[in-house]
Write an enzyme that holds these catalytic residues in place. Structure first.
Site, PDB file in Angstrom:
ATOM      1  N   LYS A 119      13.558 -47.859  55.354  1.00 41.76           N
ATOM      2  CA  LYS A 119      12.262 -47.238  55.063  1.00 41.76           C
ATOM      3  C   LYS A 119      12.445 -45.798  54.563  1.00 41.76           C
ATOM      4  CE  LYS A 119       9.913 -50.203  58.284  1.00 41.76           C
ATOM      5  NZ  LYS A 119       9.530 -50.248  59.693  1.00 41.76           N
ATOM      6  N   ASP A 158       6.163 -46.218  56.990  1.00 44.51           N
ATOM      7  CA  ASP A 158       6.191 -47.014  55.761  1.00 44.51           C
ATOM      8  C   ASP A 158       7.247 -46.453  54.818  1.00 44.51           C
ATOM      9  OD1 ASP A 158       3.481 -47.917  56.828  1.00 44.51           O
ATOM     10  OD2 ASP A 158       3.810 -49.177  55.066  1.00 44.51           O
ATOM     11  N   ALA A 183       5.325 -52.561  57.413  1.00 43.07           N
ATOM     12  CA  ALA A 183       6.377 -52.291  56.415  1.00 43.07           C
ATOM     13  C   ALA A 183       7.610 -53.184  56.569  1.00 43.07           C
ATOM     14  CB  ALA A 183       6.767 -50.820  56.488  1.00 43.07           C
ATOM     15  N   GLY A 184       8.014 -53.453  57.790  1.00 40.60           N
ATOM     16  CA  GLY A 184       9.183 -54.309  58.003  1.00 40.60           C
ATOM     17  C   GLY A 184       8.894 -55.740  57.607  1.00 40.60           C
ATOM     18  N   CYS A 218      -1.842 -47.580  64.957  1.00 46.49           N
ATOM     19  CA  CYS A 218      -1.742 -48.770  64.122  1.00 46.49           C
ATOM     20  C   CYS A 218      -0.929 -49.849  64.842  1.00 46.49           C
ATOM     21  CB  CYS A 218      -1.150 -48.417  62.759  1.00 46.49           C
ATOM     22  SG  CYS A 218      -1.318 -49.722  61.530  1.00 46.49           S
ATOM     23  N   ASN A 226       2.794 -42.993  56.717  1.00 49.21           N
ATOM     24  CA  ASN A 226       2.460 -44.077  57.646  1.00 49.21           C
ATOM     25  C   ASN A 226       0.939 -44.228  57.649  1.00 49.21           C
ATOM     26  OD1 ASN A 226       3.421 -46.027  59.638  1.00 49.21           O
ATOM     27  ND2 ASN A 226       2.425 -44.753  61.169  1.00 49.21           N
ATOM     28  N   LYS A 227       0.457 -45.202  58.424  1.00 51.15           N
ATOM     29  CA  LYS A 227      -0.978 -45.506  58.459  1.00 51.15           C
ATOM     30  C   LYS A 227      -1.843 -44.257  58.550  1.00 51.15           C
ATOM     31  CE  LYS A 227      -2.521 -48.628  58.074  1.00 51.15           C
ATOM     32  NZ  LYS A 227      -3.031 -49.073  56.749  1.00 51.15           N
ATOM     33  N   ARG A 271       2.210 -53.813  47.280  1.00 52.15           N
ATOM     34  CA  ARG A 271       1.701 -52.674  48.065  1.00 52.15           C
ATOM     35  C   ARG A 271       2.540 -51.454  47.679  1.00 52.15           C
ATOM     36  NH1 ARG A 271      -0.304 -53.168  54.150  1.00 52.15           N
ATOM     37  NH2 ARG A 271      -1.768 -51.578  53.435  1.00 52.15           N
ATOM     38  N   ARG A 289       1.450 -58.008  56.886  1.00 53.13           N
ATOM     39  CA  ARG A 289       1.337 -56.553  56.859  1.00 53.13           C
ATOM     40  C   ARG A 289       2.386 -55.927  57.783  1.00 53.13           C
ATOM     41  NH1 ARG A 289       0.184 -55.695  61.512  1.00 53.13           N
ATOM     42  NH2 ARG A 289       0.590 -53.511  61.093  1.00 53.13           N
TER      43      ARG A 289
HETATM   44  C1  RUB Z   1       1.117 -50.600  59.077  1.00 55.22           C
HETATM   45  C2  RUB Z   1       1.700 -49.293  59.456  1.00 55.22           C
HETATM   46  C3  RUB Z   1       2.895 -49.331  60.361  1.00 55.22           C
HETATM   47  C4  RUB Z   1       4.169 -49.291  59.485  1.00 55.22           C
HETATM   48  C5  RUB Z   1       5.406 -49.625  60.294  1.00 55.22           C
HETATM   49  O1  RUB Z   1       0.140 -50.479  58.061  1.00 55.22           O
HETATM   50  O2  RUB Z   1       1.314 -48.245  59.006  1.00 55.22           O
HETATM   51  O3  RUB Z   1       2.921 -48.216  61.203  1.00 55.22           O
HETATM   52  O4  RUB Z   1       4.048 -50.207  58.422  1.00 55.22           O
HETATM   53  O5  RUB Z   1       5.315 -50.934  60.790  1.00 55.22           O
HETATM   54  P1  RUB Z   1      -0.530 -51.809  57.449  1.00 55.22           P
HETATM   55  P2  RUB Z   1       6.638 -51.733  61.249  1.00 55.22           P
HETATM   56  O6  RUB Z   1      -1.159 -52.542  58.568  1.00 55.22           O
HETATM   57  O7  RUB Z   1      -1.498 -51.316  56.448  1.00 55.22           O
HETATM   58  O8  RUB Z   1       0.587 -52.599  56.797  1.00 55.22           O
HETATM   59  O9  RUB Z   1       7.330 -50.869  62.264  1.00 55.22           O
HETATM   60  O10 RUB Z   1       6.117 -53.017  61.813  1.00 55.22           O
HETATM   61  O11 RUB Z   1       7.470 -51.953  60.033  1.00 55.22           O
END
Ligand code: RUB
Length: 306
Positions: free
Chosen positions: A230, A194, A18-19, A125, A204-205, A59, A16
């Site tokens: 993103k 996201d 986005a990255g 999150c 985002n979350k 997703r 889980r």
């Molecule tokens: C995770 C979420 C994060 C973004 C960015 O949601 O909302 O804030 O994905 O994360 P979930 P990152 O847990 O449902 O995937 O900066 O690690 O890409």
């Protein structure tokens, strides 16, 4: 991991963020290209096309996933011989993964410049990009304090507090409904993304927009930390991103509420540009109102001249 294993792991949230999901898709495509031992370009192209569709469908909200897949497949076509196609996918995927990891590090360095000694920060999150900023500021010796939201229903905030505690950061866990009260003591908010649209809207979350509202009311700067993949190249004419709605069992167990009660579990939300101060990318900080120009430049989009 195979394409199927990766898509399943993304759907069930074992992978889980986005990255991370974008990198997992690139890695699955790398593996597919590496393991293909046929010699039919058309067959291989079909496999890649199926893989692309399965990964993208795993997703729906994070455009990082789409961009990671498209980057891994860029320049591929059945006019190439199989060897060339395989090499190209592997090189692209590898490049995407390396650049993506580097981007998170660079965001940390750039974002840490904004953090002042003594700052109280709130995050939501579990975002690698937002935590990269916080950890880098701490590593630079800045004395900071962080409030992390629990983030119902999956409680990704618990991952955040563990990661920050491990890095030695002073971190406090709060429930999501404490955001407005605690915001009174906060100096800056850092969250991840996201998807960012051309209109400067952040997806985002779920709950992110509540942090943004509370921050806005109390004049607390709200920063979004995000890699450039993103940003959505499909959003030039609309910021209508699909918000994933997940199973009701994530919120309540069987029998916890009467059967006639409806349950709604959207897992992302929309924060308009007007609530965002700066978007911190690996290419520098930008205003959300410059998102459109950034997307056009980033994805080499040629706009029609009327
Ligand atoms: C995770 C979420 C994060 C973004 C960015 O949601 O909302 O804030 O994905 O994360 P979930 P990152 O847990 O449902 O995937 O900066 O690690 O890409």
């Amino acid at each position: 991991m195979t394409i199927e294993e990766t898509a399943t792991a993304i759907k069930d949230m074992s992978i889980r963020g986005a990255g991370k999901i974008a990198r997992a898709c690139a890695s699955a495509l790398y593996e597919l290209a590496e393991s293909y031992d046929g010699d039919d370009p058309e067959e291989f192209m079909e496999m890649l096309e199926d893989a692309k569709n399965d990964l993208i469908a795993s997703r729906p909200t994070a455009v990082s996933l789409y961009n990671g897949v498209m980057y891994s497949l860029k320049g591929i076509g059945k006019w190439m011989d199989v060897e060339e196609m395989r090499r190209e996918v592997m090189n692209n995927a590898d490049e995407f993964i390396k650049d993506s990891i580097q981007a998170v590090k660079t965001i940390g360095e750039l974002g840490a410049e904004i953090v002042d000694d003594g700052d109280v920060i709130m995050t939501h999150c579990n975002s690698s990009a937002a935590l990269s900023v916080i950890k880098e500021a701490h590593a630079q010796g800045k004395n900071i304090k962080v409030y992390a939201t629990e983030t119902r229903p999956w409680r990704q905030g618990l991952i955040t507090v563990r990661q920050l505690a491990e890095a030695g950061v002073d971190v406090t866990l709060i429930v999501d409904s404490a955001v407005r009260l605690v915001m009174e003591d906060v100096d800056k908010v850092f969250v991840g993304a996201d998807t960012i649209t051309a209109q400067g809207t952040l997806f985002n979350k779920v709950g992110t927009s509540q942090l943004a509202l509370a921050a806005n009311e109390l004049d607390v700067p709200f920063y979004v930390c995000t890699e450039s993949y993103k940003f959505s190249p499909m959003s030039l004419n609309s910021d209508n991103v699909r918000i994933e709605v997940r199973e009701t069992a994530e919120i309540v167990k069987e029998g916890e509420v009467p059967k006639e009660v409806k349950i709604y579990n959207p897992v992302f939300d929309r924060t308009p540009a007007k609530f965002i101060d700066t978007i911190i990318t690996e290419k520098g900080g930008i205003s959300p109102y410059k998102a459109r120009d950034f997307i056009i430049e980033q994805f080499g989009i040629k706009e029609e001249v009327h």
